[in-house]
Design a protein around this motif. Sequence first.
Motif, short mmCIF file in Angstrom:
data_model
loop_
_atom_site.label_atom_id
_atom_site.label_comp_id
_atom_site.label_asym_id
_atom_site.label_seq_id
_atom_site.Cartn_x
_atom_site.Cartn_y
_atom_site.Cartn_z
N PHE A 1 -10.35 -0.16 -1.39
CA PHE A 1 -9.86 0.82 -0.56
C PHE A 1 -10.55 2.10 -0.67
O PHE A 1 -10.27 3.22 0.17
CB PHE A 1 -8.28 1.05 -0.80
N LYS A 2 -11.37 2.52 -1.33
CA LYS A 2 -12.18 3.77 -1.67
C LYS A 2 -12.72 4.21 -0.41
O LYS A 2 -12.78 5.37 -0.01
CB LYS A 2 -13.01 3.43 -2.91
N LYS A 3 -13.53 3.40 0.19
CA LYS A 3 -14.31 3.67 1.15
C LYS A 3 -13.35 4.36 2.37
O LYS A 3 -13.77 5.31 3.05
CB LYS A 3 -15.03 2.47 1.56
N ALA A 4 -12.34 3.48 2.64
CA ALA A 4 -11.56 3.88 3.79
C ALA A 4 -10.86 5.05 3.48
O ALA A 4 -10.73 5.85 4.57
CB ALA A 4 -10.62 2.80 3.96
N ALA B 1 -8.01 -2.57 4.55
CA ALA B 1 -8.11 -1.20 3.96
C ALA B 1 -7.87 -0.04 4.91
O ALA B 1 -7.17 0.80 5.09
CB ALA B 1 -9.22 -0.93 3.05
N GLN B 2 -8.76 -0.44 6.01
CA GLN B 2 -8.94 0.71 7.14
C GLN B 2 -7.54 0.76 7.92
O GLN B 2 -7.02 2.00 8.24
CB GLN B 2 -9.80 0.47 7.99
N PHE C 1 0.94 -1.02 0.02
CA PHE C 1 -0.11 -0.21 0.02
C PHE C 1 0.93 1.04 0.00
O PHE C 1 1.67 1.54 0.90
CB PHE C 1 -0.97 0.03 1.25
N ASP C 2 1.02 2.16 -1.37
CA ASP C 2 1.97 3.13 -1.37
C ASP C 2 1.32 4.45 -1.28
O ASP C 2 0.05 4.30 -1.62
CB ASP C 2 2.61 2.92 -2.64
N THR D 1 -2.74 3.94 8.92
CA THR D 1 -1.19 4.28 9.15
C THR D 1 -0.77 5.08 8.32
O THR D 1 -0.11 6.01 8.61
CB THR D 1 -0.52 2.81 8.73
N MET D 2 -1.11 5.31 6.99
CA MET D 2 -0.92 6.37 6.01
C MET D 2 -1.31 8.03 6.72
O MET D 2 -0.52 8.63 6.56
CB MET D 2 -1.48 6.03 4.83
#
Length: 343
Positions: free
Chosen positions: A292-295, A262-263, A185-186, A268-269
Motif C-alpha cells: 500500500f506504500k505506493k498508493a 490499494a489505490q 484497511f484501517d 476511499t480513506m
Amino acid sequence: MELIVRAVDVGSGNTKLVTGVAGADIRCASFPSVAYPSSGETPQWPASERRKTFCIPVGPLFYEVGPDVGLAADTFRAKQLHDEYTESPEYMALLRGALSMMKVPHIDLLIVGLPVALFTLKKAALEKAMVGSHQVGGGKTVTVAKAMAVAQPQGALVHYAAEHQKIESIGTEQSLVIDPGSRTFDWLVTRGMRLVQKQSHSINRGMSDVLRLLAAEVSKDLGTPYRDYDAIDLALRTGKAPVIFQKPYDMKRHLPLAESVAQQAVSTMRQWIETPESLQNIILVGGGAFLFKKAVKAAFPKHRIHEVKEPMFANVRGFQLAGQNYAASTMAPGRDRGAGEAA
C-alpha cells in the motif's frame, strides 16, 4: 510485586502477541489466524510429526491453533472475514492460543485490539469477554483480571511515538495512522493521542482481497483453479516467482491489479480526511504496508510517510506500551513508571 501486562492483537490474517518485556525491548511472536475444530483434545498425529500447536477448548469443541497450524490435516482454511468475528469461537481459540504462548498463569491487564469501524460497537463486550479464567489446553488456565480494547492503529501511534522519542511532542500534533491488514484497511486521525472519530474508519479492503483477486487471475491464466494464497503473498513480499506445476510463474504481470486494490482503499480513506495539510505525522504500519506504500505516497505527495521497524508488530507493541503506562499510573498509584519490568 510487578503487575503483569500483556498485549494481543487477533487479526484476520495473523495473531500477534507480546511474550515478554525486558527494559525497552518488547518481545513479540505471531501465528496464523487459523483455528481447526476437533472433537477431542489430543490431535491425531504420529510422534515423528510433532508440531507447535495448542488444542484449545471453546464450548463443546477443541480448536487447534499455533505457529504450525498450517501442518494440520484439514486443508480447508476458514477465515473470520466478518464483523462478528470477535464473538466467534475461533476468535476465542486464537486469543487463548496467544495466552498459552505468553507462559504466565495470571495477567493483571490484557490489551486487545479492534478495527476502527468496530471499536465503539464491540469495545465493552470484548473487554468483558476477556476477563476471567481461560482454559488454554492441557489442563492449564490463564486468568485475566482486567482487559482494555484499543483501536488497532492507535497502538501503532503509541509505538511510533516511543520509537522516535516523540511521546511529549506528539500530544500537540495531528496524526494519520494507516493500517492495511488482512481483512480491513484501517485509518485513524488523531489530535495528540485522542481519536478524531468522524475522520477515522475502516473498510473491508485488505490483503485478503488482493490475494483472492490475484488467485482468480492465475486460475484464468492456468485454466485450472488456483488458491495457494500463501504462495501469492510470499511472491508479492519477496518478488520471487512462485512455483506452479513445477515451473516458476511470473506474478509480476499481475502487480498492477494488486496495486489497484490499494489505490481503491486509499482513495476511499482520502475522502474522509478533511484537512490533510494539517497532518504532521502520517504513519504506515500493518502487514500490508509494503503493497500500500505506493498508493499512500501518491495520495499525500507533499508529506513524508513514516514507517516503523517490523510493521506487523507495531500495533501490539503500542498496546503493550499503553497498557504499561495505564497500569503504572492507574492500577498501582505512586509506583515509578520506569521501574523494573512492567509486563
